[in-house]
Every structure is written in C-alpha cells, then in structure tokens.
Design a protein around this motif. Structure first.
Motif, mmCIF file in Angstrom:
data_model
loop_
_atom_site.group_PDB
_atom_site.id
_atom_site.type_symbol
_atom_site.label_atom_id
_atom_site.label_comp_id
_atom_site.label_asym_id
_atom_site.label_seq_id
_atom_site.Cartn_x
_atom_site.Cartn_y
_atom_site.Cartn_z
ATOM 1 N N HIS A 175 0.780 -0.753 -0.026
ATOM 2 C CA HIS A 175 0.030 -0.027 0.150
ATOM 3 C C HIS A 175 0.493 1.374 0.077
ATOM 4 C CE1 HIS A 175 -3.649 2.301 0.494
ATOM 5 N NE2 HIS A 175 -3.032 3.000 1.459
ATOM 6 N N SER A 176 0.322 2.422 -0.865
ATOM 7 C CA SER A 176 1.236 3.765 -0.885
ATOM 8 C C SER A 176 0.091 4.702 -0.596
ATOM 9 C CB SER A 176 2.196 3.743 -2.615
ATOM 10 O OG SER A 176 2.725 5.119 -2.155
ATOM 11 N N ASP A 177 0.051 5.459 -0.119
ATOM 12 C CA ASP A 177 -0.413 6.770 0.288
ATOM 13 C C ASP A 177 0.046 7.892 -0.839
ATOM 14 O OD1 ASP A 177 -2.266 5.356 2.421
ATOM 15 O OD2 ASP A 177 -0.637 6.608 3.260
ATOM 16 N N ALA A 178 0.482 7.809 -2.054
ATOM 17 C CA ALA A 178 1.159 8.680 -2.593
ATOM 18 C C ALA A 178 -0.424 8.513 -3.469
ATOM 19 C CB ALA A 178 2.057 8.145 -3.795
ATOM 20 N N TYR A 179 -0.771 9.745 -4.093
ATOM 21 C CA TYR A 179 -1.763 10.389 -5.152
ATOM 22 C C TYR A 179 -1.548 9.303 -6.103
ATOM 23 C CZ TYR A 179 -5.582 13.356 -6.286
ATOM 24 O OH TYR A 179 -7.477 13.598 -6.455
ATOM 25 N N ALA A 203 -0.761 6.843 -7.032
ATOM 26 C CA ALA A 203 -0.097 4.762 -6.600
ATOM 27 C C ALA A 203 -1.148 4.281 -6.968
ATOM 28 C CB ALA A 203 0.064 4.711 -5.612
ATOM 29 N N THR A 204 -0.400 3.170 -7.916
ATOM 30 C CA THR A 204 -1.303 2.180 -8.044
ATOM 31 C C THR A 204 -1.914 0.472 -7.540
ATOM 32 O OG1 THR A 204 0.518 1.050 -9.547
ATOM 33 C CG2 THR A 204 -1.198 2.460 -10.539
ATOM 34 N N SER A 205 -0.290 1.100 -6.243
ATOM 35 C CA SER A 205 -0.400 0.225 -4.767
ATOM 36 C C SER A 205 -0.579 0.384 -4.355
ATOM 37 C CB SER A 205 0.815 -0.452 -4.501
ATOM 38 O OG SER A 205 1.476 -1.158 -6.450
ATOM 39 N N LYS A 206 -2.233 -0.324 -3.750
ATOM 40 C CA LYS A 206 -3.518 -0.088 -2.961
ATOM 41 C C LYS A 206 -3.399 -1.147 -2.508
ATOM 42 C CE LYS A 206 -3.175 4.825 -3.782
ATOM 43 N NZ LYS A 206 -2.848 5.951 -3.355
ATOM 44 N N ASP A 207 -4.133 -0.754 -0.750
ATOM 45 C CA ASP A 207 -4.671 -1.891 -0.047
ATOM 46 C C ASP A 207 -6.425 -1.586 -0.740
ATOM 47 O OD1 ASP A 207 -6.280 -3.005 1.938
ATOM 48 O OD2 ASP A 207 -4.485 -4.019 2.807
ATOM 49 N N PRO A 208 -6.590 -2.694 -1.082
ATOM 50 C CA PRO A 208 -8.271 -3.000 -1.309
ATOM 51 C C PRO A 208 -8.928 -2.587 -0.037
ATOM 52 C CG PRO A 208 -7.225 -4.521 -2.488
ATOM 53 C CD PRO A 208 -6.384 -4.866 -1.226
ATOM 54 N N ALA A 209 -8.933 -2.783 0.805
ATOM 55 C CA ALA A 209 -9.942 -2.390 1.778
ATOM 56 C C ALA A 209 -9.855 -1.047 2.221
ATOM 57 C CB ALA A 209 -10.166 -3.295 3.008
ATOM 58 N N LYS A 210 -8.414 -0.534 2.487
ATOM 59 C CA LYS A 210 -8.388 0.745 2.397
ATOM 60 C C LYS A 210 -8.895 2.023 1.136
ATOM 61 C CE LYS A 210 -4.206 1.986 4.237
ATOM 62 N NZ LYS A 210 -3.192 2.225 4.581
ATOM 63 N N ALA A 211 -8.030 1.363 0.238
ATOM 64 C CA ALA A 211 -8.403 1.978 -1.099
ATOM 65 C C ALA A 211 -10.195 2.319 -1.403
ATOM 66 C CB ALA A 211 -7.828 1.799 -1.846
ATOM 67 N N MET A 212 -10.917 1.425 -0.894
ATOM 68 C CA MET A 212 -12.163 1.253 -1.090
ATOM 69 C C MET A 212 -13.258 2.359 -0.409
ATOM 70 S SD MET A 212 -13.619 -2.550 -2.307
ATOM 71 C CE MET A 212 -12.880 -3.409 -0.985
ATOM 72 N N HIS A 213 -12.701 2.326 1.253
ATOM 73 C CA HIS A 213 -13.341 2.376 2.578
ATOM 74 C C HIS A 213 -13.227 4.171 2.883
ATOM 75 C CE1 HIS A 213 -16.035 -0.116 1.778
ATOM 76 N NE2 HIS A 213 -15.750 -1.317 1.474
ATOM 77 N N SER A 214 -12.089 4.824 2.281
ATOM 78 C CA SER A 214 -11.030 5.542 3.071
ATOM 79 C C SER A 214 -12.574 6.731 3.504
ATOM 80 C CB SER A 214 -9.620 5.869 2.032
ATOM 81 O OG SER A 214 -9.856 6.021 0.555
ATOM 82 N N TRP A 215 -13.330 7.153 1.842
ATOM 83 C CA TRP A 215 -13.782 8.226 1.940
ATOM 84 C C TRP A 215 -14.930 7.962 3.194
ATOM 85 C CZ3 TRP A 215 -18.745 7.788 2.229
ATOM 86 C CH2 TRP A 215 -19.843 6.590 1.308
#
Length: 317
Positions: free
Chosen positions: A272-276, A278-290
């Motif tokens: 997982h990268s928090d870079a704006y 980035a393509t590598s993302k933890d799916p659960a974090k990326a889906m629901h961060s909003w």
C-alpha cells in the motif's frame, strides 16, 4: 481494439496497467488527452452518427499518437511481440526521456525513441476524456470492446477534493469551478431532463457540482452498458475480489489470465502506498477511505444527487 473508459480518480490506471501487463497488448495511455478530439465531451446516443467518421479516422490513426505520456508509461512488461533486447531498449529509452524531461520540459512531452510492436498484438487504450462519447465510439467501430470502469461517487469526489487541496492538478482553476466543462455537461440528456442550468450549478456547493458531474457521466455510460462489446464494472468489485473480477475483465477482452497479470495483481494488492497517483493500494483501505475523510453533510449532498444509482452490492454497504 480494446478500450478502458472511466472517470478520473476511479482506478483506471490500476486496471489499465493490469491489461498492459498481458503479453499480447500494446498500451496507449490516454491518447485523447494528448491529441485531443475536436468533438463534444457529451454525445447523446441520438447524435452519435454525426461523429462516426471523425472517431473512426481517429482510432484508425491512434497508434500514431506517440507522446511520452501516451507510450512511455512505465513499467514496461515483457511482450510476445518483443525479444528481451527490444524490451530493455524501450525501458531505457522511456526512462531516459522521463529523466531528461525534468531538465528540458519539451523532451517530457516528445515521443521517446521506442521500437514499435509488429505482428500479432491487441491495441489497448485508456481514456478519462471520453466517458460521454461511448455511444459514438461504438458507432465508429462496432468491433471495439469498451470496458467502462465506475466508482462510488463519494470515493471519486473525495479524491478530487483531496487532489485540489494538495495542488495535484495542472489547472489553476478548481475542477468544481470549471464552468466551461459544466456548460458542456448541460447538453447531456440527464441535464436536460433534470432542468439543470449553469446558474443553478453555481449556487450549489462544490460537492454538489461534482456529484452532478459524476451522475451525468455515469448515466452516459450506463446507457451503453447493455450494448454488444460493452461492459460496465465497478472498481469496488475488482478491489474486493481481484482474482474473480479480473478474470471477468480478461474474458470480456478475449484475453487469458496470463501469469504476468496474476503477478501484477499480487504486487499491487499486497502493498500500500498513500501517494496520490500510486497504483499499489490495500483494497480495503482504498475502497472505504472516503468514509473517514468526508463529513456527513458532504456525503448527504452527494448521495442526494447520485443516490438512485447506489443501491447495489458494492455501493450500498
């Protein structure tokens, strides 16, 4: 020819690079953002025939759109139409062009010296400019396979607002004050049916304007979802079930789940990268961060406009 169409901040680059990782594909990254189409952003289905020839000519010539942004999107993957030396040459050339572009901006836009594919390959392009042109694209090339990627409006708008706050976009005009774009959106069937006006949009909050933008483009794509050679899929389905989701995508494109695609999915979903961008993302974090970042008032403003489209397995939770 294969196409991936989606709104900005919907995961299109992640999905596109998965398709690019297949040995048979030749990837063009957002060619219509470089060689722009001189046709409307919104083309309602009843008007699609008017632009058939323009789009047909464009797609017949699409491989000539060869700026660094379009053909130099790293990483490059081994291809069935390249040998090892050709792949290494292309990697080095694209890397050098990007490096020189930091010091000589004109080189950052020019076409790098690359070996072009020959033989048996599938041209694959991604677009974030043509969400409202799918009906015309299908008219121009009935054999074009169009995958439309959509994402929850709160996730898209959260990312857009985050990008504006961090000055991630080239334009100095905030996307929620891009009145030229909003004027174009007013020609959509959705805007006409809902009685939207520019004055009305200007009276709304930024989140409400972006929600209408999302809804207009979403309904433009949704109207084509049941057409032959056309499929709509949600980012959240791919993020929550990468293996099954991408098997569906590859089958739609007529491609197999090559080991390189399998490895790409492992690499991009187990880190997982928090870079704006980035393509590598933890799916659960990326889906629901909003859900942690948007306040309740903003969420309610968005869902009041887009809510009728959110009652499904991946967006209602």
């Amino acid at each position: 020819m294969l196409a991936l169409i989606g709104m900005p901040r919907s995961g299109t680059t992640w999905v596109a690079k998965a398709i690019d990782s297949h040995p048979k594909t030749y990837y063009l990254h957002e060619p219509d953002s470089v060689k722009r189409l001189s046709i409307p952003n919104i083309i309602n289905e009843q008007d699609a025939d008017e632009y058939r020839q323009t789009l047909s000519d464009y797609m017949n010539d699409i491989e000539r759109v060869d700026g660094l942004k379009v053909v130099g999107r790293l990483p490059f993957y081994p291809k069935a139409y390249f040998n090892g030396a050709q792949l290494v040459f292309n990697r080095m050339s694209a890397t050098a062009s990007k490096g020189l572009g930091r010091f000589f901006p004109s080189l950052g836009k020019a076409a790098p010296l690359l070996i072009k594919p020959r033989g048996d390959y599938e041209v694959f392009f991604k677009s974030i400019e043509s969400m409202g042109r799918v009906s015309a694209l299908l008219k121009a090339d009935p054999d074009l396979k169009v995958l439309m990627l959509v994402r929850h409006p709160c996730a898209v708008i959260n990312s857009e607002l985050k990008g504006e706050a961090a000055n991630k976009f080239a334009s100095k005009t905030p996307i929620y004050e891009n009145w030229g774009l909003f004027e174009k959106l007013l020609f959509s069937d959705t805007a006409v049916q809902q009685g939207l006006t520019l004055e009305g949009l200007k009276a709304m909050t930024p989140a409400e304007r972006l929600a209408w933008k999302w809804r207009i483009f979403y309904e433009q794509m949704l109207s084509q979802a049941d057409k032959p050679h056309c499929m709509m899929i949600q980012y959240e389905e791919l993020a929550s079930k990468p293996q099954a989701g991408f098997e569906k995508v590859m089958a739609f494109y007529g491609l197999d789940m090559d080991p390189q695609v399998q490895q790409y999915l492992i690499d991009t979903t187990t880190s997982h990268s928090d870079a704006y961008y980035a393509t590598s993302k933890d799916p659960a974090k990326a889906m629901h961060s909003w859900k942690q970042r948007l306040d309740e008032d903003t969420i309610q403003q968005i869902t009041a406009i887009a809510g009728e489209h959110l009652n499904n397995e991946y967006w209602s939770a």
